[in-house]
Design a protein around this motif. Structure first.
Motif, mmCIF file in Angstrom:
data_model
loop_
_atom_site.group_PDB
_atom_site.id
_atom_site.type_symbol
_atom_site.label_atom_id
_atom_site.label_comp_id
_atom_site.label_asym_id
_atom_site.label_seq_id
_atom_site.Cartn_x
_atom_site.Cartn_y
_atom_site.Cartn_z
ATOM 1 N N VAL A 1 33.992 3.587 27.870
ATOM 2 C CA VAL A 1 33.445 2.587 27.075
ATOM 3 C C VAL A 1 34.103 2.181 25.881
ATOM 4 C CG1 VAL A 1 31.511 1.226 26.265
ATOM 5 C CG2 VAL A 1 31.208 3.168 27.823
ATOM 6 N N CYS B 1 30.279 10.406 28.809
ATOM 7 C CA CYS B 1 30.601 8.887 28.383
ATOM 8 C C CYS B 1 31.767 9.134 27.168
ATOM 9 C CB CYS B 1 29.598 8.392 28.028
ATOM 10 S SG CYS B 1 29.971 6.456 27.054
ATOM 11 N N VAL C 1 26.350 2.582 20.436
ATOM 12 C CA VAL C 1 26.305 2.944 21.737
ATOM 13 C C VAL C 1 25.082 4.175 21.885
ATOM 14 C CG1 VAL C 1 27.297 3.833 24.035
ATOM 15 C CG2 VAL C 1 28.553 2.035 22.458
ATOM 16 N N TRP D 1 32.048 -2.369 25.781
ATOM 17 C CA TRP D 1 30.414 -2.452 25.399
ATOM 18 C C TRP D 1 30.137 -4.046 25.415
ATOM 19 C CZ3 TRP D 1 26.773 0.399 25.514
ATOM 20 C CH2 TRP D 1 25.272 0.113 24.662
ATOM 21 N N PHE E 1 24.275 -0.224 30.475
ATOM 22 C CA PHE E 1 24.678 1.320 30.390
ATOM 23 C C PHE E 1 24.210 2.185 31.309
ATOM 24 C CE2 PHE E 1 24.766 5.336 28.528
ATOM 25 C CZ PHE E 1 25.727 5.739 28.083
ATOM 26 N N SER E 2 22.778 1.919 31.556
ATOM 27 C CA SER E 2 21.938 2.933 32.605
ATOM 28 C C SER E 2 22.498 2.957 33.819
ATOM 29 C CB SER E 2 20.652 2.682 32.455
ATOM 30 O OG SER E 2 20.241 1.372 33.006
ATOM 31 N N GLY F 1 27.193 -3.811 27.507
ATOM 32 C CA GLY F 1 26.664 -2.317 27.538
ATOM 33 C C GLY F 1 25.076 -2.294 27.218
ATOM 34 N N TYR F 2 24.631 -3.061 26.286
ATOM 35 C CA TYR F 2 23.290 -2.868 25.966
ATOM 36 C C TYR F 2 22.340 -2.851 27.058
ATOM 37 C CZ TYR F 2 18.669 -3.326 23.679
ATOM 38 O OH TYR F 2 17.581 -3.165 23.325
ATOM 39 N N TRP G 1 25.828 2.287 34.437
ATOM 40 C CA TRP G 1 27.078 2.861 34.642
ATOM 41 C C TRP G 1 26.923 4.693 34.650
ATOM 42 C CZ3 TRP G 1 28.743 0.363 29.443
ATOM 43 C CH2 TRP G 1 29.031 -0.906 29.553
ATOM 44 N N THR G 2 25.614 4.990 34.471
ATOM 45 C CA THR G 2 25.567 6.501 34.637
ATOM 46 C C THR G 2 25.151 6.821 36.196
ATOM 47 O OG1 THR G 2 23.098 6.358 34.097
ATOM 48 C CG2 THR G 2 24.782 6.852 32.359
#
Length: 191
Positions: free
Chosen positions: A99, A69, A22, A177, A186-187, A182-183, A189-190
């Motif tokens: 995650v 995270c 991650v 993930w 992820f962006s 998640g790959y 989720w922020t």
């Protein structure tokens, strides 16, 4: 624009390479900005100092981040310093999200069942007058005062919200993930 993310994790998950998948997924992206974050975490090996020095180290690492995270492995929920990193992140106003990483193959090539969510074992309540947040830890089936960080002042909340403990898991999202890609996501989720 890329966010600064503090990663909270149990060092065993670094040894097993799950946390690294991650934390380092940006390497295969065109640039760090397209990954959506800059890593501001600290390494567990630095956690061999005394409690006061360690708190200062964590506080400094969280400073100037907007996201925390929590990488959830098998024993993350039971780690004192992960709990502190979460509570400190809440105090400074970071967006917190978890995650699950046990679906990632470890260095042994195997996956594990999901670990317990550490956000479930941490909570907060509002003071009687509604102007302070008190922090709590869920130990052996009981809520206790969180021992490593004092509560803090907030804008006064309505009486109906006082005298009740809220689990952090009720307020902050948790993703998987693998299951939530998640790959790719992820962006998103922020914040």
């Amino acid at each position: 624009m890329a966010k600064r993310v503090f990663f909270s994790f149990h060092y065993q998950d670094v040894i097993d390479f799950r946390a690294n998948v991650v934390r380092n997924h940006w390497v295969s992206k065109p640039d760090r900005a397209s990954a959506g974050f800059f890593d501001a975490s600290i390494w567990e090996s630095a956690k061999k100092t005394g409690d006061i020095a360690l708190k200062r180290l964590i506080n400094g690492a969280i400073k100037n981040t907007s996201n925390t995270c929590v990488l959830i492995g098998s024993d993350t929920f039971n780690r004192k310093w992960v709990s502190y990193e979460i509570m400190k992140s809440m105090q400074v106003g970071n967006h917190i999200f978890g995650v699950h990483i046990n679906g990632i193959k470890g260095k042994d090539g195997k996956t594990k069942t999901k670990g317990s969510n550490p956000l479930y074992f941490l909570g907060y309540s509002f003071s009687d007058d509604g102007t302070k947040i008190n922090l709590h830890d869920y130990i052996n089936g009981k809520w206790i005062k969180y021992p490593d960080l004092d509560g803090y002042s907030v804008n006064k909340v309505d009486e109906k919200y006082r005298n009740k403990i809220y689990r952090l898991s009720e307020d902050y999202p948790v993703y998987d993930w693998n299951g939530d890609d998640g790959y790719k996501n992820f962006s998103k989720w922020t914040k």
